[in-house]
Design a protein around this motif. Structure first.
Motif, mmCIF file in Angstrom:
data_model
loop_
_atom_site.group_PDB
_atom_site.id
_atom_site.type_symbol
_atom_site.label_atom_id
_atom_site.label_comp_id
_atom_site.label_asym_id
_atom_site.label_seq_id
_atom_site.Cartn_x
_atom_site.Cartn_y
_atom_site.Cartn_z
ATOM 1 N N CYS A 89 5.814 -10.832 8.722
ATOM 2 C CA CYS A 89 4.724 -11.715 8.116
ATOM 3 C C CYS A 89 3.454 -10.869 7.967
ATOM 4 O O CYS A 89 2.818 -11.217 6.961
ATOM 5 C CB CYS A 89 4.358 -12.530 9.481
ATOM 6 N N THR A 90 3.261 -9.918 8.882
ATOM 7 C CA THR A 90 2.019 -8.950 8.474
ATOM 8 C C THR A 90 1.909 -8.328 7.292
ATOM 9 O O THR A 90 1.245 -8.190 6.371
ATOM 10 C CB THR A 90 2.077 -7.759 9.286
ATOM 11 N N MET A 91 3.210 -7.719 6.985
ATOM 12 C CA MET A 91 3.290 -7.090 5.731
ATOM 13 C C MET A 91 3.537 -8.155 4.410
ATOM 14 O O MET A 91 3.147 -7.933 3.386
ATOM 15 C CB MET A 91 4.786 -6.174 5.585
ATOM 16 N N TYR A 92 4.205 -9.378 4.828
ATOM 17 C CA TYR A 92 4.065 -10.387 3.718
ATOM 18 C C TYR A 92 2.865 -10.883 3.415
ATOM 19 O O TYR A 92 2.280 -11.145 2.240
ATOM 20 C CB TYR A 92 4.836 -11.529 4.582
ATOM 21 N N ILE A 93 1.770 -10.996 4.304
ATOM 22 C CA ILE A 93 0.461 -11.291 4.156
ATOM 23 C C ILE A 93 -0.338 -10.183 3.463
ATOM 24 O O ILE A 93 -0.817 -10.404 2.541
ATOM 25 C CB ILE A 93 -0.218 -11.523 5.399
ATOM 26 N N VAL A 94 0.071 -8.927 3.746
ATOM 27 C CA VAL A 94 -0.675 -7.937 2.908
ATOM 28 C C VAL A 94 -0.037 -7.693 1.567
ATOM 29 O O VAL A 94 -0.896 -7.844 0.637
ATOM 30 C CB VAL A 94 -0.288 -6.510 3.471
ATOM 31 N N GLY A 95 1.273 -8.290 1.369
ATOM 32 C CA GLY A 95 1.675 -8.282 -0.157
ATOM 33 C C GLY A 95 1.243 -9.392 -0.869
ATOM 34 O O GLY A 95 0.893 -9.345 -2.272
#
Length: 208
Positions: A89-95
């Motif tokens: 989810c962290t990387m999803y939000i960053v993307g």
């Protein structure tokens, strides 16, 4: 770069990785049950943020602790799955926030360009199915979560699919540790083989 230098670099990396794993294993054996679960959460989370990491083999070792009764299977599976989902989810939000500028940003230089290119192609073709199998695709896990955000896939459905993927993969690793016991290190050979042969085969299947 000379062949001698390449060999030295490879050997040095292998030695450092093995030393780090053994150090972390020694640290894990001294933790109380809640400490082991929190550690499993952290390493599963960190793999999504700072690839590559030895999280798989450490989850396998945690599986040996299930085998001797230090912790239970369901708690470990839950902790590692929550960690993997949180990292995803962290990387999803960053993307989702930065979009395609990520591919050229020096702040994300730790992400392999080849993996980014693969993920772009896969998302154009397969979308949500990649989320389901992302834990089984060694070397591209972090960028798949990133491109899920860039592609603006629905968050709720993406989270659910990533949880299913993480739970399935982590359960297999934990079971491997439970079954192998003191021989847990031998599974590293199979994980390496999987990364070198099985994953490319799955990738080829996706691209055909």
């Amino acid at each position: 770069i000379s062949l001698k230098c390449m060999v030295y670099i490879i050997v040095h990396k292998i030695y450092c990785c093995d030393y780090m794993i053994e150090t972390l294993v020694e640290f894990l054996t001294g933790l109380p049950p809640l400490g082991v679960l929190f550690f499993a959460f952290l390493i599963a989370y960190a793999e999504n943020i700072f690839p590559p990491s030895p999280s798989d083999i450490l989850i396998v070792f945690c599986g040996t602790l299930v085998g001797i009764g230090t912790i239970d299977f369901y708690s470990l599976a839950l902790a590692s799955t929550l960690g993997g989902c949180a990292g995803f989810c962290t990387m999803y939000i960053v993307g989702r926030k930065f979009g395609t500028t990520i591919t050229t940003s020096p702040r994300f230089s730790f992400l392999p360009i080849a993996s980014i290119t693969k993920a772009e192609e896969w998302f154009r073709r397969y979308g949500n199915w990649l989320i389901v199998v992302n834990r089984f695709l060694s070397g591209t896990r972090a960028v798949i979560s990133l491109f899920a955000g860039i592609s603006q896939l629905p968050f709720g459905r993406t989270l659910l699919l990533s949880a299913i993927s993480a739970l399935a993969w982590n359960s297999l690793l934990i079971l491997g540790g439970m079954l192998l016991g003191e021989r847990w290190r031998t599974i590293n050979e199979y994980l390496t083989m999987y990364s070198q042969f099985i994953t490319p085969t799955l990738v080829l299947g996706l691209l055909i």
